[in-house]
Each structure stands twice: as structure tokens, then as C-alpha cells.
Scaffold this active site. Structure first.
Site, short mmCIF file in Angstrom:
data_model
loop_
_atom_site.label_atom_id
_atom_site.label_comp_id
_atom_site.label_asym_id
_atom_site.label_seq_id
_atom_site.Cartn_x
_atom_site.Cartn_y
_atom_site.Cartn_z
N GLY A 29 0.93 -1.20 0.22
CA GLY A 29 -0.29 -0.15 -0.17
C GLY A 29 0.75 1.09 -0.07
O GLY A 29 2.01 1.28 -0.32
N PHE A 30 0.38 2.57 -0.09
CA PHE A 30 0.64 3.14 -0.57
C PHE A 30 1.57 3.86 1.41
O PHE A 30 3.36 3.59 1.09
CB PHE A 30 0.02 4.31 0.45
CG PHE A 30 -0.26 6.12 0.75
CD1 PHE A 30 1.21 6.82 0.11
CD2 PHE A 30 -0.65 7.34 1.39
CE1 PHE A 30 1.97 7.82 0.10
CE2 PHE A 30 0.29 8.30 1.74
CZ PHE A 30 1.21 8.90 0.88
N ILE A 31 1.40 4.13 2.65
CA ILE A 31 2.82 3.97 3.55
C ILE A 31 3.30 3.18 3.52
O ILE A 31 4.61 2.88 3.91
CB ILE A 31 1.88 3.88 4.42
CG1 ILE A 31 1.35 5.38 4.70
CG2 ILE A 31 2.84 4.71 6.06
CD1 ILE A 31 -0.11 5.86 5.65
N TYR A 61 -14.81 3.21 10.76
CA TYR A 61 -13.84 3.60 10.34
C TYR A 61 -13.66 3.21 11.38
O TYR A 61 -12.01 2.58 11.61
CB TYR A 61 -13.62 4.39 8.78
CG TYR A 61 -11.42 4.31 9.22
CD1 TYR A 61 -11.12 3.34 8.12
CD2 TYR A 61 -10.85 5.57 9.75
CE1 TYR A 61 -9.65 3.00 8.66
CE2 TYR A 61 -10.10 5.64 9.09
CZ TYR A 61 -9.10 4.74 8.72
OH TYR A 61 -7.78 5.10 8.86
N LYS A 81 -10.96 1.35 13.96
CA LYS A 81 -9.02 1.46 14.77
C LYS A 81 -9.15 1.36 15.92
O LYS A 81 -8.51 1.12 16.52
CB LYS A 81 -9.11 3.43 14.67
CG LYS A 81 -8.76 2.80 12.72
CD LYS A 81 -6.64 1.91 11.68
CE LYS A 81 -6.32 1.83 10.63
NZ LYS A 81 -6.46 0.88 10.30
N1 NAD Z 1 -3.19 7.24 4.64
C1 NAD Z 1 -3.51 7.68 5.93
O1 NAD Z 1 -3.84 9.54 5.79
C2 NAD Z 1 -4.48 6.70 7.09
C3 NAD Z 1 -4.03 8.03 7.75
C4 NAD Z 1 -4.36 7.64 9.02
C5 NAD Z 1 -4.46 5.56 9.44
N2 NAD Z 1 -3.46 5.41 8.29
C6 NAD Z 1 -4.11 4.08 8.23
O2 NAD Z 1 -2.15 3.51 7.68
C7 NAD Z 1 -2.21 1.57 7.08
C8 NAD Z 1 -1.96 2.28 5.57
O3 NAD Z 1 -2.70 3.03 4.86
P1 NAD Z 1 -2.52 3.39 3.45
O4 NAD Z 1 -3.02 4.96 3.51
O5 NAD Z 1 -0.62 3.73 3.33
O6 NAD Z 1 -4.31 2.58 2.23
P2 NAD Z 1 -3.76 1.68 1.71
O7 NAD Z 1 -4.68 0.78 1.34
O8 NAD Z 1 -2.89 2.07 0.64
O9 NAD Z 1 -3.01 0.12 1.83
C9 NAD Z 1 -2.60 -0.73 3.31
C10 NAD Z 1 -2.60 -1.97 2.83
O10 NAD Z 1 -3.24 -3.27 3.30
C11 NAD Z 1 -3.50 -4.23 2.39
N3 NAD Z 1 -4.11 -5.01 3.24
C12 NAD Z 1 -5.44 -4.76 3.51
N4 NAD Z 1 -6.07 -5.87 3.72
C13 NAD Z 1 -5.86 -6.47 4.21
C14 NAD Z 1 -5.67 -7.97 4.11
N5 NAD Z 1 -6.40 -8.59 5.65
N6 NAD Z 1 -4.52 -9.18 4.35
C15 NAD Z 1 -3.85 -8.92 4.12
N7 NAD Z 1 -3.56 -6.71 3.38
C16 NAD Z 1 -4.50 -6.44 3.86
C17 NAD Z 1 -4.52 -3.55 1.59
O11 NAD Z 1 -4.00 -4.74 0.13
C18 NAD Z 1 -3.33 -2.20 0.99
O12 NAD Z 1 -1.94 -2.60 -0.06
C19 NAD Z 1 -3.93 1.53 7.12
O13 NAD Z 1 -3.89 0.97 8.69
C20 NAD Z 1 -4.57 2.99 7.70
O14 NAD Z 1 -6.17 2.75 8.31
C21 NAD Z 1 -3.42 6.02 7.20
#
Ligand code: NAD
Length: 316
Positions: free
Chosen positions: A10-12, A152, A156
Site C-alpha cells: 500500500g501507500f504508507i 472506520y 481503529k
Molecule cells: N493514509 C492515511 O492518511 C492514513 C491515516 C491514518 C491511518 N492510516 C492507516 O495506515 C495504514 C496504511 O494506510 P494506507 O494509506 O497505506 O492504505 P493502503 O490501502 O494504501 O494500504 C493498505 C494495504 O493493506 C492491504 N490489506 C488490506 N487488507 C488486508 C488483509 N486482510 N490482508 C493483507 N493485506 C491487506 C491492502 O492490499 C493495501 O495494500 C492503514 O492501517 C490505515 O488505516 C492511514
């Protein structure tokens, strides 16, 4: 040190994995490649990580308890950074039960499997959404009280609570990181900054929901820095905000975007259910405990993100 990054495609996750590789960690990625956004994009993320060095990849669904246990037995990581989740406030209102599976159940599976395979460190990606709607003041870690306003956020909050349970059941150290609206190159396509830049580049109008909103937009490198700082922390259980520490009003964000896209058209829609009015991270705890300091201003971060977008138009 062997680190398992869940959600590493994913992104982060992609930025985290790349940084850990650069720092010399042995990186294992577990990701389902969920269709919340395109599979093609996630595969490109993996290719980007590969440019920094070698890593191991396993496609696995962490909502599957047995598969998660087998993953941990096979990898035997020293630490796990649990980023995998279904993100998105709006989608959580449409499909709340999916968030119980992907954000709560998957987290329990990871916490349990980590405990049974003698993991020493768990970092959990939580969110500013756990503060609910408390506009106009810096949010300190102790101000989260469960009064959240989207499924959501509730997932969390619940997952944080399970982290606390498992930190007492097993001897690992748990760090909960509450990320504040993350943006940057390869940003999630459903999030405001990424979406606005794409629309602006295509000469299409952007829609904003309500007026007067603000977000503590945090550049992804600063988030990754927070993750890296927490990875070696040994306290049994700790919660930290990871943000920029400066809310940016939507009006200011749009003004800044208009410097790059003078013809940008803005359409104002009604308030969107589930969205908080504004977020503002109090980062003093992370700063005091871990010498965390955000380094990328919104001006610099936007500039870098727009430059990236022009260089990667085909993947937006
Ligand atoms: N992007 C933000 O602004 C933000 C803010 C607060 C919290 N977060 C948290 O940070 C984390 C990463 O966020 P992101 O923006 O990179 O999201 P993202 O959707 O880009 O990445 C999440 C990854 O998790 C994988 N995934 C989801 N369910 C899964 C499962 N059951 N088994 C295996 N892989 C699975 C997805 O395929 C994806 O690649 C998440 O937990 C999100 O809730 C993100």
C-alpha cells in the site's frame, strides 16, 4: 533485524518498506493486494520498493487466522509493522462489516500470531479518526475517548483496544501510532490531495464537502520516520500521534493548489457524514519521547507530490 510489514504494497507500506531496506533491515511484506484501489497500482508499488533493494513478498489474507499463523511461523520476524487495513471513512459507511473483518479481525490475527511466534515488537497503524470530532484544538493522545463518528474510526479504536489486550497477554512491546492525513508521492488515490491533483491535471473540477474544514496533512516521509523511531522502542505499551502538528484549512490548501493550477474549479457540496471537521495533532509526546520532528512543510510536500504526479501521470 527481520521486520514483517503488513500492507507493504500500500501507500504508507511501500515507503516504509523502502526506508527499512535502505536502513539495512531484512524486510518481509505480507499483503492481500486488496481491490480497494487498483491491483496494477499495488504491483507498481512493489516494483518501486524493489528499486531500493531485495525483500520477500507473501500474498496473504490476514483475516484468515490459520494463514496468518502460518505466515508468522514461516517468516519468524523480530518485529511486525501492521499497516494492512481497509482504509477510507466514506466506504466504511457503505460497508461497515468489512471493517470489522479487515481492521479488527485481521489485527487480532496478527497480534495472536505475533505472540505465538515470539515477536519482540509490534507497531500498529492507528488513525487520527479515533479522536472523533473535536475541532479547533490540538489533539493529545489522552483525548481519545471512543466517541468516534465513522465505522472506520470505530474499527481503529477497537483494534487499539485489542492491541492493549495482547500487549498484556504476550511479552512483546506494542507501539500504537495515530497517523494524521498522510500524503505524498504514490498517495492513496481516494484521498483529497491525490484526488485533487489528478482532477486538476485533467482540467476537471474538485468537490469539497462543507466549508471551514482543516486537516493536519502529514508528508509520508515524516510518517515513515515516526514508524522507524517507534520500531526500536522497548516500552510495553505506548500510544503516539504522528502528524505535522499544523492544521491546514481547506481554503489554504486550495489556494496553494491554484498556484500550480490557476484554472482549478472548486464545487462546494454539503458536509459528508462521518467526516470530522478538522484535525490537529499535538505531537509533543512523540517529540519528547523519540525526538520526532516533522521535516516537510505543506508547501514543500505539495510541490514534491505535484512533481511526482507529472512524472507518473499514467499511474494516477
Ligand atoms: N493514509 C492515511 O492518511 C492514513 C491515516 C491514518 C491511518 N492510516 C492507516 O495506515 C495504514 C496504511 O494506510 P494506507 O494509506 O497505506 O492504505 P493502503 O490501502 O494504501 O494500504 C493498505 C494495504 O493493506 C492491504 N490489506 C488490506 N487488507 C488486508 C488483509 N486482510 N490482508 C493483507 N493485506 C491487506 C491492502 O492490499 C493495501 O495494500 C492503514 O492501517 C490505515 O488505516 C492511514
Amino acid at each position: 533485524m527481520k521486520v514483517l510489514v503488513t500492507g507493504g504494497a500500500g501507500f504508507i507500506g511501500m515507503h516504509t518498506a523502502s526506508t527499512l531496506i535502505e536502513l539495512g533491515y531484512e524486510v518481509h511484506i505480507a499483503d492481500l493486494l486488496h481491490s480497494y484501489y487498483s491491483l496494477e497500482r499495488k504491483n507498481i508499488h512493489l516494483q518501486q520498493i524493489e528499486k531500493t533493494g531485495k525483500f520477500h513478498f507473501c500474498r496473504v489474507d490476514l483475516t484468515d487466522r490459520k494463514a496468518t499463523a502460518e505466515l508468522f511461523t514461516a517468516v519468524k520476524p523480530d518485529a511486525v509493522i501492521h499497516l494492512a487495513a481497509l482504509p477510507g471513512v466514506a466506504y466504511s459507511l457503505e460497508e461497515p462489516l468489512l471493517y470489522v473483518d479487515y481492521d479488527v479481525k485481521a489485527t487480532i490475527n496478527v497480534l495472536e500470531a505475533a505472540g505465538k511466534s515470539d515477536v519482540k515488537k509490534v507497531v500498529f497503524a492507528s488513525s487520527s479518526s479515533v479522536y472523533g470530532d473535536q475541532p479547533g484544538k490540538p489533539l493529545k493522545e489522552e483525548m481519545a475517548n471512543g466517541q468516534v463518528i465513522s465505522p472506520y474510526a470505530a474499527s481503529k479504536w477497537s483494534a487499539e483496544s485489542f492491541c492493549h489486550v495482547y500487549a498484556s497477554l504476550y511479552s512483546y512491546s506494542v507501539s500504537i501510532l495515530r497517523f494524521f492525513t498522510v500524503y505524498g508521492p504514490w498517495g492513496r488515490p481516494d484521498m483529497a490531495i491525490a484526488k485533487f491533483i489528478k482532477l486538476a491535471m485533467n482540467g476537471q473540477p474538485v468537490e469539497i464537502y462543507g466549508q471551514g474544514s482543516g486537516r493536519d496533512y502529514t508528508y509520508v516521509d515524516d510518517i515513515v520516520n515516526g514508524i522507524v523511531l517507534s520500531l526500536t522502542d522497548e516500552k510495553p505499551f505506548e500510544i503516539w500521534n504522528v502528524g505535522a502538528g499544523h492544521p491546514v484549512l481547506m481554503s489554504r490548501l486550495l489556494e496553494r493548489l491554484k498556484m500550480y493550477f490557476p484554472a482549478l474549479e472548486v464545487q462546494i457540496k454539503g458536509h459528508r457524514t462521518g467526516d470530522v471537521t478538522s484535525t490537529w495533532a499535538d505531537i509533543s509526546k512523540m517529540t519528547k519521547d523519540k525526538s520526532y520532528r516533522p521535516t516537510v512543510s505543506i508547501e514543500e510536500g505539495l510541490e514534491r507530490t505535484i512533481k511526482w504526479a507529472y512524472e507518473n501521470k499514467e499511474y494516477l
